[in-house]
Design an enzyme around this catalytic site. Structure first.
Site, PDB file in Angstrom:
ATOM      1  N   ASP A 240       0.834  -1.205   0.000  1.00 36.17           N
ATOM      2  CA  ASP A 240       0.000   0.000   0.000  1.00 36.17           C
ATOM      3  C   ASP A 240       0.872   1.259   0.000  1.00 36.17           C
ATOM      4  O   ASP A 240       2.054   1.198   0.325  1.00 36.17           O
ATOM      5  CB  ASP A 240      -1.016   0.018   1.144  1.00 36.17           C
ATOM      6  CG  ASP A 240      -0.422  -0.320   2.487  1.00 36.17           C
ATOM      7  OD1 ASP A 240      -1.100  -0.980   3.280  1.00 36.17           O
ATOM      8  OD2 ASP A 240       0.737   0.076   2.744  1.00 36.17           O
TER       9      ASP A 240
ATOM     10  N   ASP B 252       1.338   5.224   1.206  1.00 33.75           N
ATOM     11  CA  ASP B 252       0.949   6.324   2.072  1.00 33.75           C
ATOM     12  C   ASP B 252       1.519   7.607   1.479  1.00 33.75           C
ATOM     13  O   ASP B 252       2.608   7.611   0.916  1.00 33.75           O
ATOM     14  CB  ASP B 252       1.501   6.110   3.489  1.00 33.75           C
ATOM     15  CG  ASP B 252       0.918   4.861   4.125  1.00 33.75           C
ATOM     16  OD1 ASP B 252      -0.271   4.569   3.868  1.00 33.75           O
ATOM     17  OD2 ASP B 252       1.643   4.156   4.847  1.00 33.75           O
TER      18      ASP B 252
ATOM     19  N   ASP C 284       9.611   6.186  12.654  1.00 35.11           N
ATOM     20  CA  ASP C 284      10.304   5.235  13.527  1.00 35.11           C
ATOM     21  C   ASP C 284      11.728   4.885  13.097  1.00 35.11           C
ATOM     22  O   ASP C 284      12.669   5.103  13.832  1.00 35.11           O
ATOM     23  CB  ASP C 284       9.448   3.971  13.765  1.00 35.11           C
ATOM     24  CG  ASP C 284       8.792   3.417  12.509  1.00 35.11           C
ATOM     25  OD1 ASP C 284       9.132   3.872  11.404  1.00 35.11           O
ATOM     26  OD2 ASP C 284       7.951   2.507  12.636  1.00 35.11           O
TER      27      ASP C 284
END
Ligand code: ATP
Ligand code: MG
Length: 454
Positions: A76, A78, A152
């Protein structure tokens, strides 16, 4: 020296230096990053283009860039932008603002859903936290370099602009992709304290990407693992589900054990994995799931969790029978016990819990292979899942392989073949007893009251 020590304790590095150093990203052109534009989703391009045409910055970000850099087609895409959620929503016909903690926009094209996120601001110092330092809310928007510092891992903090085909790298992500290294951005202890789920994420990425965890990123995990217990169960469950359906569930679980992270996640999972039958069963179930994911087949969370927790159910089932309970009610009581414990710990959603119970409850019904009973079971809406589960039980050595073979023939057989199977008496060892272990004497006794009746 003392200052450095205090900074370490407080989980801050040379923050101002870091800010300045990372304000300017390294910019890589197509020759340097080597991304194949064919792998970029047409809808992601549509979104970045529309935003850019309206004067906003817009990039593909996160895991998609990481995957593109390794030549893998992202599952996917983003998008990150400096447009606010309201501004994004206005530009697309099917766009929905979601989320309380931090608003994001879901943009839909047909079945395709893309997440558009506004750059996040840097300030977590002033954000509300729980008593362990976990950030509870942070709704500030910010600059792109601040957004990058909030992500992160270095490999997850790169931005790709499809229109210019450039990659912006703020934290040395490209180097780490090449070295196959997972490195957390900033001071590891502080980043895990802000959000302990990052410890699960590093394990998932290491197993999925076959990257090594940088020593400093890895070191605090063993000590900080218990912080995961303070994270809302629903979030841990979401991350566990991602982990289990990553196509590398087995590797992830082994990595979790290695890092000492499996304890708070699934009470007793440790015990289960240490029982020879339990470990074999879980290993087979996860290998099976990974295979399905790699073949692009759907996996059902209910089946997965039913597998992971089966040997807890079996143990309790045996105990209830030993206490004088009939086999079927004993199984239901065991299922109740396990689901009640796990629902609290893992926030297993109601629908998933129902699926698990269905799969478990079907198991003793496979024992009855006479008369009309097997035909009735054929009509069960969840037969396929129950039957796949039965085969796992056979493969793990819990029950005779013969029973699985019988059902394979019965399900695939035509009318005459089915009749013949019913009439060919199943071997007595498998006809009645599904569990090979010692069986409890069948005696009628007072049924133990259920917790809610007591
Ligand atoms: P996957 O391929 O498994 O989806 P991903 O990197 O895209 O991996 P997501 O959970 O989809 O993972 O998150 C998208 C991006 O958001 C990440 O790449 C990362 O930059 C950022 N992100 C997600 N979760 C966190 C977190 N807990 N802390 C910091 N940044 C995060
Ligand atoms: Mg993603």
């Amino acid at each position: 020296m003392i200052k450095k020590f205090i900074r370490k304790i407080l989980g801050v590095s040379n923050k101002s230096d870091l800010d300045i150093a990372n304000r300017k990203p390294t910019v890589l052109g197509p020759k340097e990053h080597g991304i194949d534009p064919q792998l970029v989703s047409a809808n992601a391009i549509r979104i970045t283009q529309t935003l850019q045409e309206n004067g906003f910055k817009a990039f593909v970000v996160g895991g998609a860039v990481r995957d593109l850099l390794t030549g893998v087609k992202p599952k996917d895409f983003d998008i990150a932008t400096n447009a606010t959620p309201e501004q994004v929503k206005r530009l697309f016909r099917r766009a929905f603002i979601i989320g309380k903690r931090f608003q994001i926009v879901h943009v839909m094209f047909g079945q395709d859903l893309l997440e558009v996120t506004t750059f996040r601001g840097a300030a977590t110092d002033g954000a509300p936290k729980d008593e362990h330092g976990r950030v509870l809310r942070d709704n500030t928007f910010g600059e792109q370099h601040e957004d990058a510092a909030r992500r992160d891992f270095t490999v997850n903090a790169m931005y790709y602009d499809p229109s210019t085909q450039t990659v912006l790298d703020y934290h040395g992500g490209i180097k780490d992709v090449r070295k196959k290294t997972l490195r957390i951005i900033g001071v590891p202890e502080a980043r895990y304290r802000e959000d302990p789920v990052r410890m699960l994420r590093v394990v998932r990425f290491a197993a999925k990407l076959q990257f090594t965890i940088d020593a400093a990123t890895r070191a605090p995990i063993a000590v900080m693992a218990p912080l995961i217990n303070n994270v809302p169960a629903a979030r841990v469950f979401d991350e566990m589900l991602k982990l289990l359906t990553s196509g590398h569930a087995l590797a992830c679980l082994q990595q979790l054990r290695k890092e000492g992270l499996h304890h708070g996640l699934m009470p007793l999972l440790d015990v289960v994995l240490e029982q020879p039958l339990g470990e074999k069963f879980v290993t087979l179930a996860l290998a099976n799931t990974d295979e399905r994911v790699l073949q692009g087949k759907p996996v059902s969370p209910g089946f997965l969790f039913a597998s992971l927790l089966w040997h807890q159910v079996v143990e309790k089932w045996e105990a209830y029978k030993a206490a004088g309970e009939f086999p079927i009610p004993a199984l239901h009581l065991a299922a109740d016990d396990v689901l009640n414990t796990q629902t609290d710990a893992l926030a297993i959603q109601r629908k998933i819990g129902t699926d698990m119970r269905d799969i478990w409850a079907m198991q003793p019904r496979f024992d009855k292979r006479i008369g009309k009973t097997p035909y009735k079971l054929l009509e069960h809406p969840r037969l396929r899942a129950g039957y796949d589960f039965l085969l796992l039980r056979c493969a793990s050595g819990e029950i005779d392989a013969e029973i699985g073979e019988w059902w394979t023939d019965f399900i695939n057989g035509d009318g005459a073949e089915r009749e013949q199977l019913i009439n060919s008496k199943p071997k007595p060892s498998a006809a009645d007893a599904s569990i090979k272990k010692r069986r409890a004497p069948r005696r009628r006794g007072p049924r133990k009251p259920k917790a809610e009746e007591a």
